[in-house]
Design an enzyme around this catalytic site. Sequence first.
Site, PDB file in Angstrom:
ATOM      1  N   ASN B  79      -1.564 -73.033 -18.857  1.00 49.50           N
ATOM      2  CA  ASN B  79      -1.241 -74.221 -18.060  1.00 49.50           C
ATOM      3  C   ASN B  79      -1.630 -74.099 -16.590  1.00 49.50           C
ATOM      4  OD1 ASN B  79       1.253 -73.647 -20.131  1.00 49.50           O
ATOM      5  ND2 ASN B  79       0.475 -75.741 -20.223  1.00 49.50           N
ATOM      6  N   ILE B  88      -1.697 -76.275 -11.363  1.00 51.51           N
ATOM      7  CA  ILE B  88      -0.710 -76.067 -12.417  1.00 51.51           C
ATOM      8  C   ILE B  88      -0.324 -77.404 -13.024  1.00 51.51           C
ATOM      9  CG2 ILE B  88       1.079 -76.045 -10.619  1.00 51.51           C
ATOM     10  CD1 ILE B  88       2.635 -74.167 -12.452  1.00 51.51           C
ATOM     11  N   CYS B  89      -0.114 -77.383 -14.333  1.00 54.32           N
ATOM     12  CA  CYS B  89       0.245 -78.624 -15.010  1.00 54.32           C
ATOM     13  C   CYS B  89       1.723 -78.584 -15.387  1.00 54.32           C
ATOM     14  CB  CYS B  89      -0.610 -78.788 -16.263  1.00 54.32           C
ATOM     15  SG  CYS B  89      -0.132 -80.188 -17.243  1.00 54.32           S
ATOM     16  N   LEU B  90       2.498 -79.425 -14.746  1.00 59.56           N
ATOM     17  CA  LEU B  90       3.934 -79.449 -14.976  1.00 59.56           C
ATOM     18  C   LEU B  90       4.359 -80.915 -14.976  1.00 59.56           C
ATOM     19  CD1 LEU B  90       5.744 -76.894 -15.150  1.00 59.56           C
ATOM     20  CD2 LEU B  90       6.468 -77.361 -12.842  1.00 59.56           C
ATOM     21  N   LEU B 124      -4.165 -76.753 -19.529  1.00 61.02           N
ATOM     22  CA  LEU B 124      -5.221 -76.988 -18.552  1.00 61.02           C
ATOM     23  C   LEU B 124      -6.431 -76.146 -18.927  1.00 61.02           C
ATOM     24  CD1 LEU B 124      -3.703 -77.109 -14.951  1.00 61.02           C
ATOM     25  CD2 LEU B 124      -4.951 -78.879 -16.145  1.00 61.02           C
TER      26      LEU B 124
END
Lengths: 522, 176
Positions: B79, B88-90, B124
Amino acid sequence: MDTDDEFMSTVSSEEDMLPDDSDNDLSGVDDFGFDDEPDPDLDIHHDIGQKKRAPYDVKFTVYQPQDIQQQQDVLVNEVNMILDISKEEAAILLRYFRWNKERLLEDYMDRPNQVLEAAGLSQTTSDPPKLEVIPGFCCDICCEDEGGLQSFALKCGHRFCVDCYRHYLGQKIREEGEAARIQCPAEGCNIIIDARSLDLLVTAELTERYHKLLNRTYVEDKETLKWCPAPDCQNAIECGIKKKDLPRIVPTVSCLCSHRFCFGCILNDHQPAPCELVKKWLKKCADDSETANWISANTKECPKCNSTIEKNGGCNHMTCRKCKHEFCWMCMGLWSEHGTSWYNCNRFEEKSGTDARDAQAKSRVSLERYLHYYNRYANHEQSARLDKDLYTKTEKKMVQLQKESGMSWIEVQYLSSASMALQTCRQTLMWTYAFAFYLARNNLTEIFEDNQKDLELAVESLSEMFEKPVNELADSKLKVDIMDKTSYCNKRRIILLDDTAQNLAEGLRSLYLSPVWLRIKS
Amino acid sequence: MSSSKRITKELTDCTTTPPPNISITLPSDSNISLWHITLSAPAESVYYPGKFGIIVQFPLEYPFKPPQITFATRIYHPNITNETNGSICLSLLKTDNWKPSTKIVTVLEAIRQLLVEPQPDDPLETRIAEQYKNERKEFEKEARAYVSKYAKGQVKFNVVDGAGAAGEGQQAGRAS
């Protein structure tokens, strides 16, 4: 008429037409009938919308902004009364259920608390929303804690200062275009803000935008409703045609603003070609795949430097402009190796040579085929565009004619109808060429092409008459001719559309379309 | 400015009761909107005992817009993009989901949790996500290799381009 009705029933009624849809339909029309200020135009259009004559016609209704608002109000009021919750809460529930009232009521009766929670309502209260000053309050967003700070909380009790609330709502509405699903600003809280609380918090300008956005979600939430795509048009159209019907029917609808478009794909009217074919065709025309085709049909690469060369006549002895390489256009071999057999390439008979030639010929044929249809399509497209200019000219002509010949307004209306006929017929003709491109040859194609030819001839001759100078137009014989030709054009168009629509409706069973789909899918 | 008041409060909260495995420094005393975080990988994660530099940039509209978060230390994770200054993918940090009352502590806790439990279904780095799902052993080996290569010793925040170029050969294809 019987057969038509049968057709309609195969198209729409067997598909799960929701009962509430037809209810809406009726109420919308009724409301018009009893409206304080009846609008004659509307009635005409409602008539057009309701008659279902030809197989290519679909049933549809046009709604203006106030109708859309009213439909929502009616539903909200019903839910409000049945469930004994506030109107704002009823609206939130309805939006959550995508305006499917029956499902809402059923689910709510079964398990009210879960439904309310899932929709972002939790337990309902009837207290009106209000701003409060609470001693010792500290806003969790801006960390402001001075005394006298006004604050607001939804039913969930998460309290924030008014400034933060306003900023939050302003950002959601203005920047994110959100309205129906604005949640409480507290982390992890899914309570939805209702219209009444919003009105209390934000400026009138934002409230207006909020309600516009809400209206938009009403139309967008319902599969049977679509906005008219014409610029600045605020109407929506209701039509029961589902996505899965699209290979079998081309649902052309016509808005009060006179814009005619396809309910399936929102593009301009493209009868008789079905949506998928249209998409495919437009993509083909937009792609430069055909340019590539042309290049492969007309050019070769220099065997040495790979420059693309077009042979524009002359003998087979090629000299590359760029690298001066000399070769034979036929066999692509070195020219020097040809020796005495100049101008008679003996490698031409070799298998590799014939293969290359075949491939090239094939490409050329498919290119020519495409260009044949494309040129005619583009020509009608252009003429249709010119017709729009012509329409404004027509109006001037009509005025001029009235003055010069002493005809009355009603007597010169035949020019307007002729102009309208020209436009719609050209629009149809244009798409018949895209349609024909994908059509495999069989008996039905011949009928189709005959229809196409008849319509085209009629349109061209009407077009010619139409362009005559004003003094000739006044001639009563020409007038009669134009009127006859106009109605003939319209008739030919209907015959063509009837024929194709019927074959389309029969779908894959028909010889007509299966090859088309095979071709498209390949 | 309401934004600076809020950030100051959060900073005070974070320094008086620091969240586990996390230490915060301000690279510049005059700029309260840029934080440098050092996150020690939790013992139960494959990244233990790595130390990761995280840059937190608070936008002007904070807290109405989410903070921007990048990884200054390279990390091999489904991620987080496999590059210097990895993004960052959140879901918490997406504009649609962000709530103004969410605190940075919550975000940091979510990132810490992401190290323990990557989310390969929302990747990601698709290649790393595939590896995480199908060849866990290989993934762990690679992740540990990254830790010993990049996440040992003092955390560096001002990464110069090329400093991380050593691992270029292993760079994964970026998710589109």
